[in-house]
Design a protein around this motif. Sequence first.
Motif, PDB file in Angstrom:
ATOM      1  N   GLY A  84       3.858  -0.042  -0.217  1.00 33.91           N
ATOM      2  CA  GLY A  84       4.759   0.996  -0.023  1.00 33.91           C
ATOM      3  C   GLY A  84       3.599   1.821   1.550  1.00 33.91           C
ATOM      4  O   GLY A  84       4.290   2.380   1.788  1.00 33.91           O
ATOM      5  N   VAL A  85       2.609   1.558   1.198  1.00 34.60           N
ATOM      6  CA  VAL A  85       1.012   2.432   1.818  1.00 34.60           C
ATOM      7  C   VAL A  85       0.802   1.971   2.942  1.00 34.60           C
ATOM      8  O   VAL A  85       0.194   0.548   3.017  1.00 34.60           O
ATOM      9  N   ARG A  86       1.306   2.849   4.315  1.00 29.63           N
ATOM     10  CA  ARG A  86       1.329   2.287   5.375  1.00 29.63           C
ATOM     11  C   ARG A  86      -0.409   3.227   6.257  1.00 29.63           C
ATOM     12  O   ARG A  86      -0.359   2.762   7.484  1.00 29.63           O
ATOM     13  N   ASP A  87      -0.753   4.624   5.827  1.00 26.71           N
ATOM     14  CA  ASP A  87      -1.736   5.093   6.603  1.00 26.71           C
ATOM     15  C   ASP A  87      -3.174   5.224   5.262  1.00 26.71           C
ATOM     16  O   ASP A  87      -2.845   5.961   4.831  1.00 26.71           O
ATOM     17  N   PRO A  88      -3.342   4.243   5.039  1.00 25.98           N
ATOM     18  CA  PRO A  88      -4.385   3.990   4.382  1.00 25.98           C
ATOM     19  C   PRO A  88      -5.734   5.436   3.989  1.00 25.98           C
ATOM     20  O   PRO A  88      -6.310   4.783   3.519  1.00 25.98           O
ATOM     21  N   GLU A  89      -6.086   5.071   5.639  1.00 23.96           N
ATOM     22  CA  GLU A  89      -7.197   6.244   5.498  1.00 23.96           C
ATOM     23  C   GLU A  89      -6.823   6.832   5.216  1.00 23.96           C
ATOM     24  O   GLU A  89      -8.073   8.046   4.713  1.00 23.96           O
ATOM     25  N   MET A  90      -5.584   7.655   5.243  1.00 20.72           N
ATOM     26  CA  MET A  90      -5.032   9.187   5.307  1.00 20.72           C
ATOM     27  C   MET A  90      -5.098   9.059   3.425  1.00 20.72           C
ATOM     28  O   MET A  90      -5.446   9.874   2.948  1.00 20.72           O
ATOM     29  N   ARG A  91      -5.257   7.896   3.270  1.00 23.87           N
ATOM     30  CA  ARG A  91      -5.098   7.815   1.871  1.00 23.87           C
ATOM     31  C   ARG A  91      -6.402   7.660   0.635  1.00 23.87           C
ATOM     32  O   ARG A  91      -6.648   8.563   0.061  1.00 23.87           O
ATOM     33  N   LEU A  92      -6.807   7.552   1.757  1.00 24.84           N
ATOM     34  CA  LEU A  92      -8.303   7.754   0.986  1.00 24.84           C
ATOM     35  C   LEU A  92      -9.419   8.607   1.180  1.00 24.84           C
ATOM     36  O   LEU A  92      -9.992   9.060   0.230  1.00 24.84           O
ATOM     37  N   ARG A  93      -8.409   9.442   2.104  1.00 26.96           N
ATOM     38  CA  ARG A  93      -8.989  11.433   1.927  1.00 26.96           C
ATOM     39  C   ARG A  93      -8.297  11.892   1.424  1.00 26.96           C
ATOM     40  O   ARG A  93      -9.493  12.786   0.812  1.00 26.96           O
TER      41      ARG A  93
END
Length: 450
Positions: free
Chosen positions: A423-432
């Motif tokens: 369900g992750v749609r924004d992996p860049e923000m997730r990594l942050r």
Amino acid sequence: MNVLEVIAAGSWTAADIANTPLPEGFRAVTLHRDEVDMFAGTAPADRDPRKSIHVDEVPVPDLGPGEALVAVMASSVNYNTVWSAIFEPLPTFRFLERYGRTSELAARHDLPYHIVGSDLAGVVLRTGPGVTLWRPGDEVVAHCLHVELEAADGHNDTMLDPAQRIWGYETNFGGLAEVALVRSNQLMPKPGHLTWEEAAASGLVNSTAYRQLVSRNGADMKQGDNVLIWGASGGLGSYATQLALAGGAFPICVVSSPEKARICRALGAEAIIDRAADGYCFWAGDQPDLGEYRRFGGHIRRLTGGEDVDIVFEHPGRDTFGVSVFVARKGATIATCASTSGYVHQYDNRYLWMNLKRIVGSHFANYREAWEANRLIAKGVIHPTVSKTYPLLDAATGVHDVHSNIHHGKVAVRCLAPSDGLGVRDPEMRLRNLRAINRFRPAGQDGVPS
């Protein structure tokens, strides 16, 4: 192929959702009306929700005006689910019967079974007449405020609506299921950097903590406030701890084990009281122990540089309410909800009235407060606190964990999501935000989606 099968396959478009037929039925966590007396004569603490909870195949409910059907990818367990499952303080079927008598549309909720659950993250399947902001295929989370808004009382603060109910507790077709029925004004955008189970964990507790602590309808917290937070690593307290830190306040976190203290430190808290390690017992038989109250107050002042607390974030209830009133400074606010250790509170009113303290009752949140609380999650300011996830068929074990207080953070339940981490749609923000997201995960696990 029905729409739930399309979603479970993992690759779909909004057009697929809109144009694929609904199933006739779906799996749901249910309680049965004919079992409400099964725990008669058993103390609430000894009731086992694994005996009362079922997973049944049930029909899809009819859709009414202003409503939406949502495919539930994940949900979570709250204390109201525990209360429902142990029929305490009363069976929820009484709520459903009263609601069912109010209108023909409401009669849908009065059934021999109750689908429980007050959280979800999922995908909109269908919307009823009058819904314009949401469409099939939208990824959403839901808050649990269910209101009619026909009376004037609720138009300043919807929590004051005389017909206000908690979805999945005082209404049917809740979130612990593959399909849920909600009001469209319960929906909010799913934060794109979260997995389904993470997004499902925050709706009730984060919104409740926001109103109780931050909102003008609650304690109206300000920068620099000393905030005493009971159960600070739990499903509700962990969000209060984060909100206090994000708002420039100074949380004093009360926990009951070294592991729960570790979690509070990982959240960023510095002042922590392990009430088990320090041997606090606020009752001497059936009477409050004022000596323990004073010892506890002294402990707080050592952590705050000699100051008492401005706000008490109070939710255990009977076990702690007297000491909460006692240790709060002159003019302080004791904001209370839930009362998980008992609803009948005992405190010495002299310490309230003569010191101009306030007790503020707080119950969930209005739509605006829930939206703001969800916005903080979407911005990465507040993070989900999932410690364990169960599949739908094992939801009863998750409810048992919460009832037995052997959990920390939130217990999530996968409904249609086939595995964790989807369900992750924004992996860049997730990594942050990965370090913050992982604080509640068992050692050796991380939240990087596969």
